[in-house]
Design a protein around this motif. Sequence first.
Motif, short mmCIF file in Angstrom:
data_model
loop_
_atom_site.label_atom_id
_atom_site.label_comp_id
_atom_site.label_asym_id
_atom_site.label_seq_id
_atom_site.Cartn_x
_atom_site.Cartn_y
_atom_site.Cartn_z
N GLN A 12 43.02 45.07 36.46
CA GLN A 12 43.11 46.29 37.27
C GLN A 12 42.23 46.25 38.51
OE1 GLN A 12 45.46 48.80 36.99
NE2 GLN A 12 46.23 47.14 35.70
N ASP A 13 41.10 45.55 38.45
CA ASP A 13 40.26 45.40 39.65
C ASP A 13 41.00 44.61 40.72
OD1 ASP A 13 38.17 46.82 38.54
OD2 ASP A 13 37.11 45.03 37.85
N VAL A 15 44.30 44.41 41.01
CA VAL A 15 45.37 45.28 41.50
C VAL A 15 44.82 46.27 42.52
CG1 VAL A 15 47.02 47.08 40.83
CG2 VAL A 15 46.78 45.00 39.44
N ARG A 16 43.65 46.86 42.23
CA ARG A 16 43.02 47.82 43.14
C ARG A 16 42.69 47.15 44.48
NH1 ARG A 16 39.15 49.05 39.98
NH2 ARG A 16 40.34 50.57 38.82
N ALA A 17 42.17 45.92 44.43
CA ALA A 17 41.83 45.21 45.66
C ALA A 17 43.08 44.87 46.46
CB ALA A 17 41.05 43.93 45.33
N ARG A 19 45.89 46.46 46.42
CA ARG A 19 46.41 47.71 46.97
C ARG A 19 45.63 48.10 48.23
NH1 ARG A 19 46.19 51.08 42.47
NH2 ARG A 19 48.08 50.06 41.77
N ALA A 20 44.31 47.94 48.18
CA ALA A 20 43.49 48.27 49.36
C ALA A 20 43.83 47.37 50.53
CB ALA A 20 42.00 48.16 49.01
N GLU A 76 38.16 53.40 50.62
CA GLU A 76 39.14 52.70 49.80
C GLU A 76 38.72 51.25 49.58
OE1 GLU A 76 42.54 52.18 47.50
OE2 GLU A 76 41.73 54.04 48.29
N ARG A 79 35.89 51.37 47.04
CA ARG A 79 36.39 51.60 45.67
C ARG A 79 36.99 50.32 45.09
NH1 ARG A 79 37.76 56.61 47.84
NH2 ARG A 79 39.85 55.93 48.37
N ALA A 80 37.58 49.50 45.95
CA ALA A 80 38.19 48.25 45.52
C ALA A 80 37.14 47.14 45.33
CB ALA A 80 39.24 47.80 46.53
#
Length: 112
Positions: A12-13, A15-17, A19-20, A76, A79-80
């Motif tokens: 998930q980390d 995926v978050r990166a 996405r950013a 953002e 957060r990533a």
Amino acid sequence: MAEATDTHAPDQDLVRALRALSNPMRLQLLAWLRDPQSNFSLGGAIADPDEVGVCVTHIQARAGLAQSTVSAYMAELERAGLVRSTRVGKWTHYKRDEQRISELVTALGRTL
């Protein structure tokens, strides 16, 4: 027939990166922060950009975007886990988190 379950769900980390970084301007901001001395006009800087990071005011001037937009983009990225922020007085400075970026690149290599 039952469907096979994926025991290797994406991190998930990661995926978050990703996405950013899917936003072209956020990707550009991260690239500019790689070499702050070359990419920003740092006149009047109150902190060392290599040690503390680049003030959001300087980032905003380079990007030509509203301060609120730049702040949202940087939040953002933070957060990533791609940048870290430091407050100096009333100003927020951003610096790339090189260790975390390296870990994410390694994780991407393992995932793909």
